[in-house]
Motif scaffolding. Structure first.
Motif, PDB file in Angstrom:
ATOM      1  N   LEU A  32       0.514  -1.275   0.123  1.00 36.12           N
ATOM      2  CA  LEU A  32      -0.616   0.068   0.276  1.00 36.12           C
ATOM      3  C   LEU A  32       0.800   1.524   0.148  1.00 36.12           C
ATOM      4  O   LEU A  32       0.291   2.260  -0.094  1.00 36.12           O
ATOM      5  CB  LEU A  32      -0.852  -0.243   1.139  1.00 36.12           C
ATOM      6  CG  LEU A  32      -1.967  -1.268   1.621  1.00 36.12           C
ATOM      7  CD1 LEU A  32      -2.415  -0.931   2.528  1.00 36.12           C
ATOM      8  CD2 LEU A  32      -2.604  -1.710  -0.072  1.00 36.12           C
ATOM      9  N   GLY A  33       2.218   1.181   0.824  1.00 33.09           N
ATOM     10  CA  GLY A  33       2.662   2.903   0.358  1.00 33.09           C
ATOM     11  C   GLY A  33       4.010   2.606  -0.168  1.00 33.09           C
ATOM     12  O   GLY A  33       4.564   3.530  -1.745  1.00 33.09           O
ATOM     13  N   GLY A  34       4.954   1.267  -0.013  1.00 28.73           N
ATOM     14  CA  GLY A  34       6.828   1.222  -0.588  1.00 28.73           C
ATOM     15  C   GLY A  34       6.437   1.328  -2.276  1.00 28.73           C
ATOM     16  O   GLY A  34       6.901   2.132  -3.225  1.00 28.73           O
ATOM     17  N   ALA A  35       5.855   0.356  -2.544  1.00 31.57           N
ATOM     18  CA  ALA A  35       5.465   0.040  -4.237  1.00 31.57           C
ATOM     19  C   ALA A  35       4.823   0.908  -4.723  1.00 31.57           C
ATOM     20  O   ALA A  35       4.478   1.010  -5.441  1.00 31.57           O
ATOM     21  CB  ALA A  35       4.809  -1.465  -4.489  1.00 31.57           C
ATOM     22  N   ILE A  75      -5.225   6.715  -3.053  1.00 29.62           N
ATOM     23  CA  ILE A  75      -4.134   5.523  -3.344  1.00 29.62           C
ATOM     24  C   ILE A  75      -2.456   6.312  -2.203  1.00 29.62           C
ATOM     25  O   ILE A  75      -1.885   5.283  -2.344  1.00 29.62           O
ATOM     26  CB  ILE A  75      -3.446   4.773  -4.541  1.00 29.62           C
ATOM     27  CG1 ILE A  75      -3.105   5.921  -5.526  1.00 29.62           C
ATOM     28  CG2 ILE A  75      -5.041   4.188  -4.399  1.00 29.62           C
ATOM     29  CD1 ILE A  75      -3.565   5.077  -6.661  1.00 29.62           C
ATOM     30  N   ALA A  76      -2.008   7.325  -2.820  1.00 30.29           N
ATOM     31  CA  ALA A  76      -0.651   8.015  -2.268  1.00 30.29           C
ATOM     32  C   ALA A  76      -1.030   8.426  -1.135  1.00 30.29           C
ATOM     33  O   ALA A  76      -0.115   8.730   0.236  1.00 30.29           O
ATOM     34  CB  ALA A  76      -0.340   8.913  -3.445  1.00 30.29           C
ATOM     35  N   THR A  77      -2.318   9.824  -0.990  1.00 30.54           N
ATOM     36  CA  THR A  77      -2.305  10.609   0.293  1.00 30.54           C
ATOM     37  C   THR A  77      -2.853   9.782   1.777  1.00 30.54           C
ATOM     38  O   THR A  77      -1.904  10.092   2.673  1.00 30.54           O
ATOM     39  CB  THR A  77      -4.278  11.093  -0.495  1.00 30.54           C
ATOM     40  OG1 THR A  77      -3.950  11.561  -0.475  1.00 30.54           O
ATOM     41  CG2 THR A  77      -4.452  12.357   1.134  1.00 30.54           C
ATOM     42  N   VAL A  78      -3.224   8.785   1.434  1.00 27.23           N
ATOM     43  CA  VAL A  78      -3.402   7.328   2.592  1.00 27.23           C
ATOM     44  C   VAL A  78      -1.936   7.251   2.988  1.00 27.23           C
ATOM     45  O   VAL A  78      -1.135   7.761   4.412  1.00 27.23           O
ATOM     46  CB  VAL A  78      -4.371   7.077   2.234  1.00 27.23           C
ATOM     47  CG1 VAL A  78      -4.108   5.178   3.804  1.00 27.23           C
ATOM     48  CG2 VAL A  78      -5.487   6.841   2.699  1.00 27.23           C
ATOM     49  N   PRO A  79      -0.548   6.772   2.245  1.00 25.84           N
ATOM     50  CA  PRO A  79       0.101   6.515   3.020  1.00 25.84           C
ATOM     51  C   PRO A  79       1.098   7.628   3.166  1.00 25.84           C
ATOM     52  O   PRO A  79       1.874   7.563   3.940  1.00 25.84           O
ATOM     53  CB  PRO A  79       0.582   5.751   1.780  1.00 25.84           C
ATOM     54  CG  PRO A  79      -0.308   5.994   0.505  1.00 25.84           C
ATOM     55  CD  PRO A  79      -1.188   6.550   1.648  1.00 25.84           C
ATOM     56  N   THR A 100      -2.641  18.887  10.161  1.00 25.22           N
ATOM     57  CA  THR A 100      -2.526  19.593   9.695  1.00 25.22           C
ATOM     58  C   THR A 100      -1.864  20.279   8.180  1.00 25.22           C
ATOM     59  O   THR A 100      -2.887  20.363   6.907  1.00 25.22           O
ATOM     60  CB  THR A 100      -2.064  21.075  10.798  1.00 25.22           C
ATOM     61  OG1 THR A 100      -2.344  20.556  11.855  1.00 25.22           O
ATOM     62  CG2 THR A 100      -1.577  22.932   9.933  1.00 25.22           C
ATOM     63  N   ILE A 101      -0.862  19.160   8.271  1.00 21.36           N
ATOM     64  CA  ILE A 101      -0.163  19.064   6.653  1.00 21.36           C
ATOM     65  C   ILE A 101      -1.750  18.216   6.058  1.00 21.36           C
ATOM     66  O   ILE A 101      -1.520  19.109   4.594  1.00 21.36           O
ATOM     67  CB  ILE A 101       0.396  18.441   6.767  1.00 21.36           C
ATOM     68  CG1 ILE A 101       1.681  18.948   7.012  1.00 21.36           C
ATOM     69  CG2 ILE A 101       1.012  17.848   5.243  1.00 21.36           C
ATOM     70  CD1 ILE A 101       2.771  18.394   7.316  1.00 21.36           C
ATOM     71  N   LEU A 102      -2.339  18.016   6.405  1.00 22.56           N
ATOM     72  CA  LEU A 102      -3.521  16.561   5.254  1.00 22.56           C
ATOM     73  C   LEU A 102      -4.410  18.041   5.229  1.00 22.56           C
ATOM     74  O   LEU A 102      -4.912  18.065   4.112  1.00 22.56           O
ATOM     75  CB  LEU A 102      -4.122  15.864   6.460  1.00 22.56           C
ATOM     76  CG  LEU A 102      -5.460  14.956   5.958  1.00 22.56           C
ATOM     77  CD1 LEU A 102      -4.257  14.097   3.972  1.00 22.56           C
ATOM     78  CD2 LEU A 102      -6.131  13.382   6.635  1.00 22.56           C
ATOM     79  N   LEU A 103      -4.585  18.516   6.591  1.00 21.95           N
ATOM     80  CA  LEU A 103      -5.801  19.255   6.147  1.00 21.95           C
ATOM     81  C   LEU A 103      -5.767  20.355   5.480  1.00 21.95           C
ATOM     82  O   LEU A 103      -6.794  21.165   4.282  1.00 21.95           O
ATOM     83  CB  LEU A 103      -6.312  20.011   7.299  1.00 21.95           C
ATOM     84  CG  LEU A 103      -7.380  20.882   7.430  1.00 21.95           C
ATOM     85  CD1 LEU A 103      -8.745  20.488   7.274  1.00 21.95           C
ATOM     86  CD2 LEU A 103      -7.467  21.723   8.590  1.00 21.95           C
ATOM     87  N   ILE A 104      -4.474  20.769   5.167  1.00 21.06           N
ATOM     88  CA  ILE A 104      -3.821  21.898   4.137  1.00 21.06           C
ATOM     89  C   ILE A 104      -3.518  21.653   2.563  1.00 21.06           C
ATOM     90  O   ILE A 104      -4.192  22.241   1.579  1.00 21.06           O
ATOM     91  CB  ILE A 104      -2.330  22.515   4.538  1.00 21.06           C
ATOM     92  CG1 ILE A 104      -2.648  23.202   5.687  1.00 21.06           C
ATOM     93  CG2 ILE A 104      -1.455  23.456   3.234  1.00 21.06           C
ATOM     94  CD1 ILE A 104      -0.732  23.394   6.341  1.00 21.06           C
ATOM     95  N   PHE A 105      -3.275  19.916   2.747  1.00 22.57           N
ATOM     96  CA  PHE A 105      -3.402  19.818   1.131  1.00 22.57           C
ATOM     97  C   PHE A 105      -4.838  19.108   0.436  1.00 22.57           C
ATOM     98  O   PHE A 105      -5.004  19.457  -0.923  1.00 22.57           O
ATOM     99  CB  PHE A 105      -3.324  18.409   1.473  1.00 22.57           C
ATOM    100  CG  PHE A 105      -3.149  17.211   0.322  1.00 22.57           C
ATOM    101  CD1 PHE A 105      -2.094  17.776  -1.289  1.00 22.57           C
ATOM    102  CD2 PHE A 105      -3.984  15.922  -0.119  1.00 22.57           C
ATOM    103  CE1 PHE A 105      -2.159  16.824  -2.393  1.00 22.57           C
ATOM    104  CE2 PHE A 105      -3.825  15.487  -1.276  1.00 22.57           C
ATOM    105  CZ  PHE A 105      -2.993  16.036  -1.827  1.00 22.57           C
ATOM    106  N   LEU A 106      -5.770  19.303   1.363  1.00 25.90           N
ATOM    107  CA  LEU A 106      -6.781  18.773   0.944  1.00 25.90           C
ATOM    108  C   LEU A 106      -7.850  20.416   0.744  1.00 25.90           C
ATOM    109  O   LEU A 106      -8.441  20.452  -0.470  1.00 25.90           O
ATOM    110  CB  LEU A 106      -8.197  18.310   2.489  1.00 25.90           C
ATOM    111  CG  LEU A 106      -7.769  16.912   2.970  1.00 25.90           C
ATOM    112  CD1 LEU A 106      -8.594  16.050   3.446  1.00 25.90           C
ATOM    113  CD2 LEU A 106      -7.883  15.662   1.368  1.00 25.90           C
TER     114      LEU A 106
END
Length: 477
Positions: free
Chosen positions: A90-93, A414-418, A454-460
């Motif tokens: 889910l993350g590295g690949a 698929i990228a935001t969660v990891p 905070t970073i997630l909120l800014i991104f959204l």
């Protein structure tokens, strides 16, 4: 042994199903010409067969991390397998696939250029410096490690092998990619795969009569160290590793068609996870648990001592020696492309054409000299800084991938969660680590979570703002 075999099966299923989903979400274009053709220069942009590219990618990304990191991470017990399996799938690949495919879409761009395009110029300038530092740290780390093993085997001095490896790195950094790397990597790749397979088969067959512990969520670390966030930094290569983002563009510049991306980028990361899983399992298996493993890791031999014990103990003198050679090859084949990646990143920043060998010399000589100086510093100190920098760059690349997918109106989660997960890992770790701010867990944990949210909120918010602007522009038209 059920946990180990089940983990292997999950990794292969992850490639077959989730890898296909990621490819579909990204949206490949088989008719689009890749940079291997549009920028072909005979030095860095060289069309190569996908099989060779896959082995080059595997050896680029699989340094000491999936062995030394996995062995050290095994101190937390079989629960480390969960991080390798789900972190890898889910993350590295996903991280490696997006780094490679976005590079192809942006003309073979390195990490800073990709970051700048999708996260802004400020992040680009930061990543330029950060990625070059990380690459040189990797090069230095992957000089000292194999030099130490070679010295132990041959009884020649450590400095002798450091100089031999540095000379090879200089040539691999300077010469066209198909002259050394493209020719010898397939053979090294075969050695790497055979090495991992033989250790895995020996465990499954029960060689030595050791016991493999099954999955438990109990923290089995003999030193009582917390899993969060230490496990997720200790095992980087094999789960999620930012270093891979610096390597994927090297192969992206040699990829003939976008349809090859899943095999090369997603697939080779899954194979690296398999290697990490085997070594984590072997460390637990050979010492019949984490207590015995912890005693060996506490000695000056450290992970190198574990590699020697496991390979010779499970495979005998001949097989063990071949396996040790494979362990030596791994870091060397990541160190060479680390310095090469540093050269290309600096050249991209300076806008220096790398067809000119004089300009290649001008960049290669200083970075190789800095790498050599760093080999004189205590290996454990360099490794700790590399580990954190590695996961921080993974965080940055995953946010870049999320921004790209959002801009293309693709399913960015698929990228935001990891990316969110790795942000929490990176900030929490540096807040509490000895090489960081040394804050207590009671402060590090909540502060790390607040920064992440905070970073997630800014991104959204940026996504919503961009879509609102696009809708207004369409209405005006």
């Amino acid at each position: 042994m059920i946990t180990f075999i089940s983990s292997l099966i999950l990794l292969f299923l992850g490639y077959a199903f989730y890898g296909k989903l990621v490819e579909k979400i990204f949206g490949i274009n088989e008719g689009r010409k890749t940079p291997a053709y549009t920028k072909q220069d005979g030095v860095d942009y060289v069309p190569m067969d996908w099989k060779i590219n896959s082995l080059v990618q595997l050896l680029n990304i699989a340094g000491l991390g999936p062995i030394y990191g996995a062995i050290s991470g095994a101190l937390w017990g079989p629960s480390a397998f969960l991080w390798i399996v789900f972190g890898g799938i889910l993350g590295g690949a996903v991280h490696d696939y997006l780094a490679g495919m976005i590079s192809i879409r942006t003309g073979g761009a390195n990490v800073p250029a990709m970051v700048g395009k999708f996260l802004g110029n400020g992040m680009k300038q930061f990543t330029n410096i950060f990625s070059v530092i990380l690459l040189i740290l990797v090069g230095a780390t992957f000089t000292a490690g194999p030099a130490g093993l070679l010295s132990a085997i041959t009884h020649l001095s450590l400095q002798f092998w450091v100089i031999v490896i540095i000379i090879y790195y200089f040539l691999a950094t300077l010469l066209p990619i198909d002259k050394i790397i493209g020719k010898i990597y397939p053979y090294f790749g075969a050695l790497l795969i055979i090495m991992a397979m033989t250790v895995g088969i020996a465990m499954i067959l029960g060689v030595g009569g050791h016991h493999m512990a099954e999955l438990t969520l109990k923290n089995l670390n003999p030193n009582g160290l917390p899993r969060w966030p230490l496990l997720f930094v200790t095992i980087a290569c094999g789960a999620v590793s930012g270093f891979h983002a610096t390597q994927s563009p090297l192969v992206a510049r040699c990829t003939k068609n976008e349809k090859e991306g899943r095999k090369i980028f997603y697939g080779m990361m899954i194979l690296e996870s398999v290697i990490a899983l085997i070594w984590a399992a072997a460390a637990i298996y050979f010492y019949d648990g984490t207590a015995g493993l912890g005693k060996v890791l506490a000695t000056p031999a450290g992970p190198s001592g574990v590699v020697k014990d496991v390979t010779l103990g499970l495979l005998g003198p001949i097989g063990g020696t071949l396996a040790i050679l494979g362990v030596i090859v791994l870091p060397i084949t990541s160190g060479d492309t680390s310095f090469r990646g540093a050269r290309l990143t600096i050249a991209e920043y300076l806008k220096w054409d790398q067809k000119n060998i004089g300009k290649r010399y001008a960049i290669s000589i200083p970075i190789i000299l800095i790498g050599y100086i760093l080999t004189q510093i205590d290996f454990s100190i360099v490794w700790r800084y590399f580990a954190w920098a590695n996961q921080t760059l993974a965080m940055i690349m995953l946010w870049t991938g999320a921004a790209y997918l959002s801009k293309e109106n693709r399913f960015h989660w698929i990228a935001t969660v990891p990316a969110t997960f790795m942000t929490a890992v990176s900030f929490t770790y540096i807040l509490m680590a000895p090489e960081g701010f040394r804050l207590p867990q009671q402060i590090s944990y909540p502060v790390g979570i607040v920064i992440t949210l905070t970073i997630l909120l800014i991104f959204l918010i940026r996504i919503v703002y961009r879509k609102t602007e696009m809708n207004l522009a369409e209405k005006e038209i």
